[in-house]
Design an enzyme around this catalytic site. Structure first.
Site, PDB file in Angstrom:
ATOM      1  CE1 TYR A 110      -2.819  -1.317   5.901  1.00 50.22           C
ATOM      2  CE2 TYR A 110      -2.365   0.602   5.269  1.00 50.22           C
ATOM      3  CZ  TYR A 110      -2.837  -0.512   4.789  1.00 50.22           C
ATOM      4  OH  TYR A 110      -3.185  -0.960   3.628  1.00 50.22           O
ATOM      5  CB  SER A 116      -0.791  -0.005   1.389  1.00 50.24           C
ATOM      6  OG  SER A 116      -1.625   1.102   1.539  1.00 50.24           O
TER       7      SER A 116
END
Length: 323
Positions: free
Chosen positions: A191, A165
Protein backbone atom coordinates in the site's frame (compact mmCIF):
# COMPACT_ATOMS: atom_id res chain seq x y z
CA UNK A 1 8.69 25.98 4.87
CA UNK A 2 8.90 29.26 2.97
CA UNK A 3 6.18 30.16 0.49
CA UNK A 4 3.99 27.29 1.68
CA UNK A 5 0.55 27.41 0.05
CA UNK A 6 -2.34 27.40 2.49
CA UNK A 7 -6.05 28.22 2.43
CA UNK A 8 -8.73 29.51 4.77
CA UNK A 9 -9.87 25.92 5.33
CA UNK A 10 -8.50 23.33 7.70
CA UNK A 11 -8.40 19.73 8.89
CA UNK A 12 -12.12 19.31 9.49
CA UNK A 13 -13.53 21.57 6.80
CA UNK A 14 -16.10 19.87 4.59
CA UNK A 15 -16.19 19.54 0.83
CA UNK A 16 -19.30 21.73 0.70
CA UNK A 17 -17.55 24.48 2.67
CA UNK A 18 -14.58 24.44 0.30
CA UNK A 19 -16.70 24.63 -2.85
CA UNK A 20 -19.17 27.20 -1.46
CA UNK A 21 -19.46 30.21 -3.74
CA UNK A 22 -17.81 28.46 -6.71
CA UNK A 23 -19.79 28.26 -9.94
CA UNK A 24 -18.71 25.22 -11.95
CA UNK A 25 -21.40 25.57 -14.59
CA UNK A 26 -20.05 24.38 -17.92
CA UNK A 27 -17.22 22.39 -16.31
CA UNK A 28 -16.90 18.62 -16.54
CA UNK A 29 -15.34 16.44 -13.85
CA UNK A 30 -14.55 12.74 -13.87
CA UNK A 31 -14.12 11.14 -10.44
CA UNK A 32 -12.94 7.54 -10.17
CA UNK A 33 -14.37 5.38 -7.42
CA UNK A 34 -17.10 7.91 -6.74
CA UNK A 35 -19.84 5.43 -5.86
CA UNK A 36 -18.89 5.30 -2.16
CA UNK A 37 -16.74 6.88 0.53
CA UNK A 38 -15.00 10.18 -0.05
CA UNK A 39 -15.47 9.74 -3.78
CA UNK A 40 -19.22 10.20 -3.62
CA UNK A 41 -18.80 13.27 -1.41
CA UNK A 42 -16.28 14.71 -3.87
CA UNK A 43 -18.72 14.14 -6.72
CA UNK A 44 -21.62 15.55 -4.69
CA UNK A 45 -19.81 18.79 -3.89
CA UNK A 46 -18.86 19.32 -7.54
CA UNK A 47 -22.39 18.58 -8.76
CA UNK A 48 -23.91 20.97 -6.22
CA UNK A 49 -21.60 23.67 -7.61
CA UNK A 50 -23.03 23.08 -11.10
CA UNK A 51 -20.46 20.74 -12.66
CA UNK A 52 -21.28 17.91 -15.02
CA UNK A 53 -19.93 15.00 -12.97
CA UNK A 54 -19.00 11.57 -14.28
CA UNK A 55 -18.77 8.72 -11.77
CA UNK A 56 -16.24 6.27 -13.16
CA UNK A 57 -16.63 2.96 -11.33
CA UNK A 58 -16.80 -0.79 -11.88
CA UNK A 59 -20.14 -1.56 -10.20
CA UNK A 60 -23.03 -0.15 -12.27
CA UNK A 61 -25.75 -0.69 -9.66
CA UNK A 62 -23.76 1.03 -6.92
CA UNK A 63 -22.79 3.89 -9.24
CA UNK A 64 -26.38 4.37 -10.41
CA UNK A 65 -27.56 4.60 -6.81
CA UNK A 66 -24.80 7.12 -6.05
CA UNK A 67 -25.72 9.26 -9.06
CA UNK A 68 -29.40 9.24 -8.06
CA UNK A 69 -28.46 10.31 -4.53
CA UNK A 70 -26.20 13.10 -5.79
CA UNK A 71 -28.79 14.33 -8.27
CA UNK A 72 -31.29 15.06 -5.51
CA UNK A 73 -29.25 18.15 -4.61
CA UNK A 74 -27.24 18.77 -7.79
CA UNK A 75 -27.41 22.11 -9.56
CA UNK A 76 -27.10 21.71 -13.30
CA UNK A 77 -26.37 18.48 -15.19
CA UNK A 78 -25.69 16.45 -12.05
CA UNK A 79 -23.96 13.07 -12.02
CA UNK A 80 -23.85 10.18 -14.49
CA UNK A 81 -22.02 6.88 -14.76
CA UNK A 82 -19.19 5.54 -16.93
CA UNK A 83 -17.94 1.98 -16.62
CA UNK A 84 -14.33 1.78 -15.46
CA UNK A 85 -12.40 -1.12 -13.95
CA UNK A 86 -8.97 0.19 -12.99
CA UNK A 87 -7.65 -3.35 -12.63
CA UNK A 88 -8.12 -3.81 -16.40
CA UNK A 89 -6.02 -1.84 -18.87
CA UNK A 90 -8.55 -2.80 -21.55
CA UNK A 91 -11.38 -1.23 -19.54
CA UNK A 92 -9.37 1.96 -19.12
CA UNK A 93 -8.61 2.14 -22.83
CA UNK A 94 -12.29 1.56 -23.61
CA UNK A 95 -13.38 4.49 -21.44
CA UNK A 96 -10.74 6.74 -22.99
CA UNK A 97 -11.87 5.70 -26.48
CA UNK A 98 -15.49 6.51 -25.62
CA UNK A 99 -14.45 9.87 -24.19
CA UNK A 100 -12.23 10.93 -27.06
CA UNK A 101 -11.20 14.59 -26.84
CA UNK A 102 -14.44 15.88 -25.32
CA UNK A 103 -13.28 18.69 -23.03
CA UNK A 104 -12.57 17.61 -19.46
CA UNK A 105 -11.79 20.13 -16.73
CA UNK A 106 -11.15 17.93 -13.69
CA UNK A 107 -9.83 14.39 -13.39
CA UNK A 108 -9.89 13.20 -9.78
CA UNK A 109 -8.13 9.87 -9.38
CA UNK A 110 -9.90 8.90 -6.18
CA UNK A 111 -10.42 5.11 -6.40
CA UNK A 112 -8.15 2.84 -4.44
CA UNK A 113 -7.44 -0.56 -2.90
CA UNK A 114 -5.85 -0.87 0.56
CA UNK A 115 -4.08 -3.70 2.35
CA UNK A 116 -5.62 -6.50 0.33
CA UNK A 117 -4.26 -10.05 0.24
CA UNK A 118 -1.84 -10.72 -2.59
CA UNK A 119 -3.80 -10.73 -5.83
CA UNK A 120 -3.25 -9.59 -9.37
CA UNK A 121 -4.98 -7.44 -11.92
CA UNK A 122 -6.26 -8.71 -15.24
CA UNK A 123 -2.84 -7.81 -16.65
CA UNK A 124 -0.80 -9.59 -13.98
CA UNK A 125 0.14 -6.55 -11.91
CA UNK A 126 0.08 -6.59 -8.10
CA UNK A 127 -3.40 -5.35 -7.24
CA UNK A 128 -2.53 -2.31 -5.12
CA UNK A 129 0.04 -0.65 -7.37
CA UNK A 130 -1.73 -2.04 -10.43
CA UNK A 131 -5.05 -0.41 -9.58
CA UNK A 132 -4.00 2.60 -7.52
CA UNK A 133 -1.14 3.71 -9.74
CA UNK A 134 -0.73 1.94 -13.09
CA UNK A 135 -4.47 2.07 -13.82
CA UNK A 136 -4.70 5.75 -12.95
CA UNK A 137 -1.49 6.48 -14.86
CA UNK A 138 -2.94 5.04 -18.04
CA UNK A 139 -6.24 6.85 -17.49
CA UNK A 140 -4.51 10.18 -16.92
CA UNK A 141 -2.26 9.88 -19.96
CA UNK A 142 -5.09 8.78 -22.26
CA UNK A 143 -7.37 11.58 -21.06
CA UNK A 144 -4.64 14.23 -21.24
CA UNK A 145 -5.88 15.47 -24.65
CA UNK A 146 -9.36 15.91 -23.15
CA UNK A 147 -7.90 17.85 -20.21
CA UNK A 148 -5.96 20.04 -22.65
CA UNK A 149 -9.18 20.64 -24.58
CA UNK A 150 -10.89 21.62 -21.33
CA UNK A 151 -8.18 24.17 -20.63
CA UNK A 152 -8.52 25.67 -24.10
CA UNK A 153 -12.30 25.86 -23.80
CA UNK A 154 -12.34 27.44 -20.35
CA UNK A 155 -9.30 29.66 -20.63
CA UNK A 156 -8.02 28.36 -17.29
CA UNK A 157 -6.00 25.37 -16.18
CA UNK A 158 -7.56 21.93 -16.10
CA UNK A 159 -6.55 19.94 -13.04
CA UNK A 160 -5.63 16.36 -12.25
CA UNK A 161 -5.92 15.31 -8.60
CA UNK A 162 -4.10 12.15 -7.51
CA UNK A 163 -5.12 10.71 -4.15
CA UNK A 164 -2.18 9.55 -2.11
CA UNK A 165 -2.08 8.79 1.65
CA UNK A 166 0.06 9.19 4.75
CA UNK A 167 0.51 5.47 4.15
CA UNK A 168 3.15 6.45 1.57
CA UNK A 169 5.60 6.67 4.47
CA UNK A 170 5.59 2.87 4.69
CA UNK A 171 7.53 2.40 1.45
CA UNK A 172 9.12 4.04 -1.52
CA UNK A 173 9.11 2.30 -4.90
CA UNK A 174 10.85 -1.07 -5.09
CA UNK A 175 12.36 -0.63 -8.53
CA UNK A 176 13.61 -4.21 -8.77
CA UNK A 177 10.23 -5.84 -8.14
CA UNK A 178 7.30 -3.40 -7.88
CA UNK A 179 4.77 -6.15 -8.65
CA UNK A 180 5.96 -8.67 -6.05
CA UNK A 181 6.90 -11.28 -8.62
CA UNK A 182 9.85 -12.60 -6.61
CA UNK A 183 9.90 -10.90 -3.20
CA UNK A 184 7.64 -11.76 -0.26
CA UNK A 185 4.39 -9.78 -0.21
CA UNK A 186 3.55 -7.50 2.71
CA UNK A 187 0.22 -5.73 2.33
CA UNK A 188 1.11 -2.48 4.10
CA UNK A 189 4.41 -2.16 2.29
CA UNK A 190 2.48 -2.70 -0.94
CA UNK A 191 0.00 0.00 0.00
CA UNK A 192 2.81 2.40 0.88
CA UNK A 193 4.52 1.79 -2.45
CA UNK A 194 1.27 2.43 -4.33
CA UNK A 195 0.58 5.67 -2.45
CA UNK A 196 4.13 6.89 -3.06
CA UNK A 197 3.52 6.17 -6.74
CA UNK A 198 0.32 8.26 -6.64
CA UNK A 199 2.30 11.24 -5.38
CA UNK A 200 5.14 10.77 -7.86
CA UNK A 201 2.60 10.53 -10.68
CA UNK A 202 1.34 14.04 -9.84
CA UNK A 203 4.92 15.32 -9.97
CA UNK A 204 5.57 13.65 -13.30
CA UNK A 205 2.25 14.61 -14.87
CA UNK A 206 2.58 18.25 -13.87
CA UNK A 207 6.08 18.42 -15.34
CA UNK A 208 4.83 17.13 -18.69
CA UNK A 209 1.47 18.89 -19.02
CA UNK A 210 1.59 22.20 -17.13
CA UNK A 211 2.79 23.97 -20.25
CA UNK A 212 -0.24 22.51 -22.05
CA UNK A 213 -2.70 23.94 -19.54
CA UNK A 214 -3.04 21.00 -17.13
CA UNK A 215 -1.75 20.95 -13.55
CA UNK A 216 -1.51 17.99 -11.19
CA UNK A 217 -1.29 17.68 -7.40
CA UNK A 218 -1.36 14.80 -4.93
CA UNK A 219 -3.79 14.76 -2.01
CA UNK A 220 -3.76 13.09 1.40
CA UNK A 221 -7.41 13.01 2.52
CA UNK A 222 -6.82 11.93 6.14
CA UNK A 223 -8.14 9.02 8.18
CA UNK A 224 -11.74 8.16 7.23
CA UNK A 225 -13.79 5.02 7.75
CA UNK A 226 -15.03 4.00 4.29
CA UNK A 227 -15.26 0.81 2.20
CA UNK A 228 -11.48 1.24 1.69
CA UNK A 229 -11.11 -0.80 4.89
CA UNK A 230 -12.99 -3.77 3.42
CA UNK A 231 -9.92 -6.01 3.60
CA UNK A 232 -9.27 -5.29 7.28
CA UNK A 233 -10.68 -7.32 10.15
CA UNK A 234 -12.16 -5.49 13.13
CA UNK A 235 -9.43 -6.94 15.33
CA UNK A 236 -6.76 -5.41 13.12
CA UNK A 237 -8.36 -1.98 13.29
CA UNK A 238 -8.57 -2.28 17.08
CA UNK A 239 -4.90 -3.28 17.24
CA UNK A 240 -3.96 -0.27 15.12
CA UNK A 241 -5.92 2.03 17.43
CA UNK A 242 -8.44 3.02 14.80
CA UNK A 243 -11.48 1.90 16.77
CA UNK A 244 -12.18 1.27 20.46
CA UNK A 245 -12.33 -2.42 21.37
CA UNK A 246 -15.26 -2.06 23.75
CA UNK A 247 -17.47 0.57 22.17
CA UNK A 248 -16.47 0.35 18.53
CA UNK A 249 -16.10 4.13 18.48
CA UNK A 250 -13.79 5.56 15.82
CA UNK A 251 -10.61 7.14 17.12
CA UNK A 252 -10.67 10.88 17.66
CA UNK A 253 -9.03 12.64 14.75
CA UNK A 254 -10.69 10.57 12.04
CA UNK A 255 -12.74 12.55 9.53
CA UNK A 256 -16.18 12.05 8.10
CA UNK A 257 -16.29 11.23 4.38
CA UNK A 258 -17.38 14.80 3.60
CA UNK A 259 -14.45 16.16 5.59
CA UNK A 260 -12.15 13.67 3.89
CA UNK A 261 -13.22 14.99 0.50
CA UNK A 262 -12.35 18.59 1.33
CA UNK A 263 -8.71 18.56 0.22
CA UNK A 264 -9.64 16.87 -3.07
CA UNK A 265 -12.13 19.68 -3.68
CA UNK A 266 -9.58 22.33 -2.72
CA UNK A 267 -7.10 20.78 -5.13
CA UNK A 268 -9.81 20.88 -7.81
CA UNK A 269 -11.12 24.43 -7.33
CA UNK A 270 -8.89 26.37 -4.92
CA UNK A 271 -7.77 29.66 -6.47
CA UNK A 272 -4.49 29.40 -4.55
CA UNK A 273 -3.56 26.46 -6.78
CA UNK A 274 -4.30 27.97 -10.19
CA UNK A 275 -1.32 27.07 -12.36
CA UNK A 276 0.41 25.38 -9.43
CA UNK A 277 1.28 21.69 -9.33
CA UNK A 278 3.63 18.92 -8.35
CA UNK A 279 2.68 19.30 -4.70
CA UNK A 280 1.42 16.99 -1.94
CA UNK A 281 -1.60 18.53 -0.20
CA UNK A 282 -3.30 17.72 3.09
CA UNK A 283 -5.84 19.42 5.34
CA UNK A 284 -6.45 22.02 2.60
CA UNK A 285 -2.83 23.16 2.55
CA UNK A 286 0.52 22.21 1.12
CA UNK A 287 2.01 19.53 3.34
CA UNK A 288 5.12 20.11 5.39
CA UNK A 289 7.94 17.55 5.53
CA UNK A 290 7.20 14.39 7.51
CA UNK A 291 8.68 14.09 11.01
CA UNK A 292 8.65 11.29 13.57
CA UNK A 293 7.13 13.71 16.07
CA UNK A 294 3.99 14.06 13.92
CA UNK A 295 3.82 10.72 12.08
CA UNK A 296 0.29 11.03 10.69
CA UNK A 297 0.88 14.18 8.65
CA UNK A 298 3.56 15.43 6.29
CA UNK A 299 5.25 14.12 3.19
CA UNK A 300 8.38 12.00 2.79
CA UNK A 301 10.97 13.51 0.42
CA UNK A 302 11.01 10.46 -1.83
CA UNK A 303 7.31 10.97 -2.63
CA UNK A 304 8.12 14.27 -4.37
CA UNK A 305 11.53 13.41 -5.78
CA UNK A 306 11.68 14.58 -9.43
CA UNK A 307 14.20 11.92 -10.48
CA UNK A 308 12.05 9.16 -8.99
CA UNK A 309 9.01 10.70 -10.70
CA UNK A 310 10.79 10.46 -14.06
CA UNK A 311 11.90 6.90 -13.34
CA UNK A 312 8.35 5.90 -12.41
CA UNK A 313 6.99 7.58 -15.53
CA UNK A 314 9.29 5.52 -17.74
CA UNK A 315 8.42 2.32 -15.86
CA UNK A 316 4.69 3.08 -16.12
CA UNK A 317 4.93 3.73 -19.85
CA UNK A 318 6.68 0.41 -20.29
CA UNK A 319 4.15 -1.53 -18.19
CA UNK A 320 0.98 0.08 -19.55
CA UNK A 321 2.10 0.75 -23.11
CA UNK A 322 1.03 4.38 -22.72
CA UNK A 323 2.58 7.53 -24.16
Amino acid sequence: MSNRITSSFGTFSTAREVVAGRDLTGRTALVTGAATGIGIETARALAEAGADVVIAARKPDLAAAAAADINRTARGPGARFEMLDLSSLASIRALAARWGETPLDLLINNAGVMACPLSRTEDGLEMQIGTNHFGHFLLGVLLAPALEAGARASGSFSRLVSLSSIGHRRSGINWDDPNYLTRPYEKWEGYGQAKTANSLFAVGFHKRFANRGVTANAVMPGGIMTPLQRHMAREEMVAMGWIDAETGAIRQGFKTPEQGASTSIWAAVGPELEGVGGLYLENCAQAEPWTAEAPYVGVMPYALDPEDADRLWDLSREITGAW
